[in-house]
Design a protein around this motif. Sequence first.
Motif, PDB file in Angstrom:
ATOM      1  N   GLY A 132     -33.846 -30.697  21.026  1.00 45.17           N
ATOM      2  CA  GLY A 132     -32.850 -30.600  22.091  1.00 45.17           C
ATOM      3  C   GLY A 132     -31.438 -30.447  21.547  1.00 45.17           C
ATOM      4  N   LEU A 133     -31.153 -31.161  20.450  1.00 42.51           N
ATOM      5  CA  LEU A 133     -29.828 -31.048  19.820  1.00 42.51           C
ATOM      6  C   LEU A 133     -29.609 -29.644  19.272  1.00 42.51           C
ATOM      7  CD1 LEU A 133     -27.236 -32.513  18.788  1.00 42.51           C
ATOM      8  CD2 LEU A 133     -28.492 -32.980  16.680  1.00 42.51           C
ATOM      9  N   PHE A 134     -30.611 -29.105  18.595  1.00 37.10           N
ATOM     10  CA  PHE A 134     -30.507 -27.747  18.055  1.00 37.10           C
ATOM     11  C   PHE A 134     -30.329 -26.716  19.166  1.00 37.10           C
ATOM     12  CE2 PHE A 134     -33.093 -28.864  14.002  1.00 37.10           C
ATOM     13  CZ  PHE A 134     -31.973 -29.471  13.481  1.00 37.10           C
ATOM     14  N   GLN A 141     -32.446 -19.587  19.535  1.00 32.89           N
ATOM     15  CA  GLN A 141     -32.399 -18.573  18.492  1.00 32.89           C
ATOM     16  C   GLN A 141     -33.229 -19.031  17.300  1.00 32.89           C
ATOM     17  OE1 GLN A 141     -28.583 -16.385  18.101  1.00 32.89           O
ATOM     18  NE2 GLN A 141     -27.668 -18.237  18.960  1.00 32.89           N
ATOM     19  N   GLY A 142     -33.923 -18.092  16.687  1.00 36.30           N
ATOM     20  CA  GLY A 142     -34.722 -18.432  15.522  1.00 36.30           C
ATOM     21  C   GLY A 142     -35.883 -19.339  15.880  1.00 36.30           C
ATOM     22  N   ASN A 143     -36.524 -19.832  14.860  1.00 36.36           N
ATOM     23  CA  ASN A 143     -37.661 -20.733  15.040  1.00 36.36           C
ATOM     24  C   ASN A 143     -37.153 -22.172  14.950  1.00 36.36           C
ATOM     25  OD1 ASN A 143     -40.025 -22.192  14.928  1.00 36.36           O
ATOM     26  ND2 ASN A 143     -41.078 -20.726  13.596  1.00 36.36           N
ATOM     27  N   LEU A 144     -36.758 -22.727  16.104  1.00 35.43           N
ATOM     28  CA  LEU A 144     -36.198 -24.077  16.113  1.00 35.43           C
ATOM     29  C   LEU A 144     -37.227 -25.127  15.689  1.00 35.43           C
ATOM     30  CD1 LEU A 144     -33.932 -24.105  19.311  1.00 35.43           C
ATOM     31  CD2 LEU A 144     -33.313 -23.598  16.946  1.00 35.43           C
ATOM     32  N   SER A 145     -38.475 -24.898  16.007  1.00 36.33           N
ATOM     33  CA  SER A 145     -39.529 -25.858  15.616  1.00 36.33           C
ATOM     34  C   SER A 145     -39.638 -25.942  14.093  1.00 36.33           C
ATOM     35  CB  SER A 145     -40.880 -25.434  16.221  1.00 36.33           C
ATOM     36  OG  SER A 145     -40.827 -25.481  17.628  1.00 36.33           O
ATOM     37  N   GLU A 146     -39.504 -24.801  13.445  1.00 34.66           N
ATOM     38  CA  GLU A 146     -39.540 -24.783  11.970  1.00 34.66           C
ATOM     39  C   GLU A 146     -38.342 -25.544  11.397  1.00 34.66           C
ATOM     40  OE1 GLU A 146     -39.002 -21.390   8.541  1.00 34.66           O
ATOM     41  OE2 GLU A 146     -40.315 -20.913  10.249  1.00 34.66           O
ATOM     42  N   LEU A 147     -37.189 -25.389  12.040  1.00 29.42           N
ATOM     43  CA  LEU A 147     -35.985 -26.101  11.606  1.00 29.42           C
ATOM     44  C   LEU A 147     -36.151 -27.607  11.807  1.00 29.42           C
ATOM     45  CD1 LEU A 147     -33.161 -25.608  10.452  1.00 29.42           C
ATOM     46  CD2 LEU A 147     -32.303 -25.393  12.793  1.00 29.42           C
ATOM     47  N   VAL A 148     -36.784 -28.008  12.894  1.00 30.55           N
ATOM     48  CA  VAL A 148     -37.057 -29.429  13.144  1.00 30.55           C
ATOM     49  C   VAL A 148     -37.941 -30.000  12.039  1.00 30.55           C
ATOM     50  CG1 VAL A 148     -38.222 -31.069  14.679  1.00 30.55           C
ATOM     51  CG2 VAL A 148     -36.744 -29.291  15.642  1.00 30.55           C
ATOM     52  N   ASN A 149     -38.974 -29.273  11.671  1.00 30.04           N
ATOM     53  CA  ASN A 149     -39.872 -29.742  10.605  1.00 30.04           C
ATOM     54  C   ASN A 149     -39.140 -29.853   9.269  1.00 30.04           C
ATOM     55  OD1 ASN A 149     -42.108 -29.924  12.306  1.00 30.04           O
ATOM     56  ND2 ASN A 149     -42.700 -27.792  11.964  1.00 30.04           N
ATOM     57  N   LEU A 150     -38.197 -28.943   9.031  1.00 27.03           N
ATOM     58  CA  LEU A 150     -37.398 -28.996   7.806  1.00 27.03           C
ATOM     59  C   LEU A 150     -36.550 -30.273   7.781  1.00 27.03           C
ATOM     60  CD1 LEU A 150     -36.640 -27.374   5.248  1.00 27.03           C
ATOM     61  CD2 LEU A 150     -34.824 -26.310   6.580  1.00 27.03           C
ATOM     62  N   ILE A 151     -35.985 -30.638   8.941  1.00 22.91           N
ATOM     63  CA  ILE A 151     -35.189 -31.862   9.042  1.00 22.91           C
ATOM     64  C   ILE A 151     -36.061 -33.080   8.790  1.00 22.91           C
ATOM     65  CG2 ILE A 151     -33.957 -33.357  10.673  1.00 22.91           C
ATOM     66  CD1 ILE A 151     -32.248 -31.116   9.610  1.00 22.91           C
ATOM     67  N   LEU A 152     -37.242 -33.113   9.358  1.00 20.54           N
ATOM     68  CA  LEU A 152     -38.139 -34.256   9.157  1.00 20.54           C
ATOM     69  C   LEU A 152     -38.539 -34.404   7.697  1.00 20.54           C
ATOM     70  CD1 LEU A 152     -38.221 -34.436  12.242  1.00 20.54           C
ATOM     71  CD2 LEU A 152     -40.667 -34.850  12.076  1.00 20.54           C
ATOM     72  N   SER A 153     -38.745 -33.275   7.032  1.00 18.91           N
ATOM     73  CA  SER A 153     -39.079 -33.311   5.607  1.00 18.91           C
ATOM     74  C   SER A 153     -37.925 -33.883   4.795  1.00 18.91           C
ATOM     75  CB  SER A 153     -39.422 -31.901   5.126  1.00 18.91           C
ATOM     76  OG  SER A 153     -39.621 -31.872   3.731  1.00 18.91           O
ATOM     77  N   PHE A 154     -36.698 -33.482   5.149  1.00 18.16           N
ATOM     78  CA  PHE A 154     -35.531 -33.995   4.446  1.00 18.16           C
ATOM     79  C   PHE A 154     -35.314 -35.471   4.757  1.00 18.16           C
ATOM     80  CE2 PHE A 154     -31.002 -34.938   4.114  1.00 18.16           C
ATOM     81  CZ  PHE A 154     -30.738 -34.512   2.825  1.00 18.16           C
TER      82      PHE A 154
END
Length: 405
Positions: A132-134, A141-154
């Motif tokens: 929701g924040l993204f 725009q883009g693959n927000l779900s992929e970006l979310v997973n990247l944040i969780l990994s970090f």
Amino acid sequence: MRMKYLFISWLVVFIGSWVMYVQYSTYTELCRGHDCRKIICDKYKTGVIDGSACSSLCAKETLYFGKCLSTKPNNQMYLGIWGNLQGVIKCQMEEAAQLDFDTDPEPRKEIVLFDKPTRGTTVEKFKEMVYGLFKAKLGEQGNLSELVNLILSFADGNKDGRVSLPEAKSAWALLQLDEFLLMVILHDKEHTPKLMGFCGDLYVTERVEYTSLYGISLPWIIELFIPSGFRRSMDQWFTPSWPRKAKIAIGLLEFVEDIFHGPYGNFLMCDTSAKNLGYNDKYDLKMMDMRKIVPEMNLKEIIKDRQCETDLDCIYGTDCRTLCDQSKMRCTTEVIQPNLAKACQLLKDYLLRGAPSDIHEELEKQLYLCIALKVTANQMEMEHSLILNNLKTLLWKKISHTNDS
């Protein structure tokens, strides 16, 4: 006559003491690393936050604050040493303003940091919060779900395969910062410093050897007596050789490409200053400070209802300007000057000074065409790409055969 000398001597001592007091007060206000560390470590020791740098900062004490690089009290920045590694430590002392258009902002109210997510929040719910924040900042725009997973990994600082509540609180606080969000989005790009670790909203990035595009650092007492115009000219004397400057300039042009209509939309450079750019020992450009690089959609959403009387009321940072619609007394949403034009303005004197004679005229022509770019111009995107490619090609052809490239 003796009394006159005594008076002059007293006056010099008085003024000198006053200047030193003002400078010391400014330094102590700007450089509050001890306070920053105490706030973060108190939260860590009480179990509120956690992250990959917390243990080193607060328990093992192997992460040290070094030279202060802060330019604003609420955004602390230091050179740091983390074990055998060198980095840059960044810490927020107060709430990060969403977007502050005033040159003299009102004092920000203190807030309770690290209050989200709350106890009982599941990982799935946290992913929904981040998504929701993204969506609010970047749009669909883009693959927000992929970006979310990247944040969780970090956010999984200890790499145990799960994100704890204290780690999630740290990640959520960091995601409120545009610079951190951009660093995650551009994590695989050459000109973005790598994230090394975090604790709460404190984070550590890779060290950049040269912390300004040009210039020389002088003691503040000497700075007081140098006229600003002469200082700007003097800065241009202390630069690398021209082929190395060309390589650094190409890096800035590539960074402009990275944030221009990328997979997650367009980001706007709102403070294109030489002090926000650095480079490493191979003369590859590295962004030193990206706090004033903001998502275009976010900026438009904030500015669209802003009241104005003149165009001067519609400025964010130093470089992002829109027009004031006099019929509605509201700021328009289209930023006038694209990132590339602002980058070329910064590079003009930097590149033209010492440029080889056989390309000087063409280089100057391309730079002025670049500076003249406007967002509202017809076929702006085509012109943008054409000018950017022309500049990169011109510079690369001249330095590709040299050792500096």
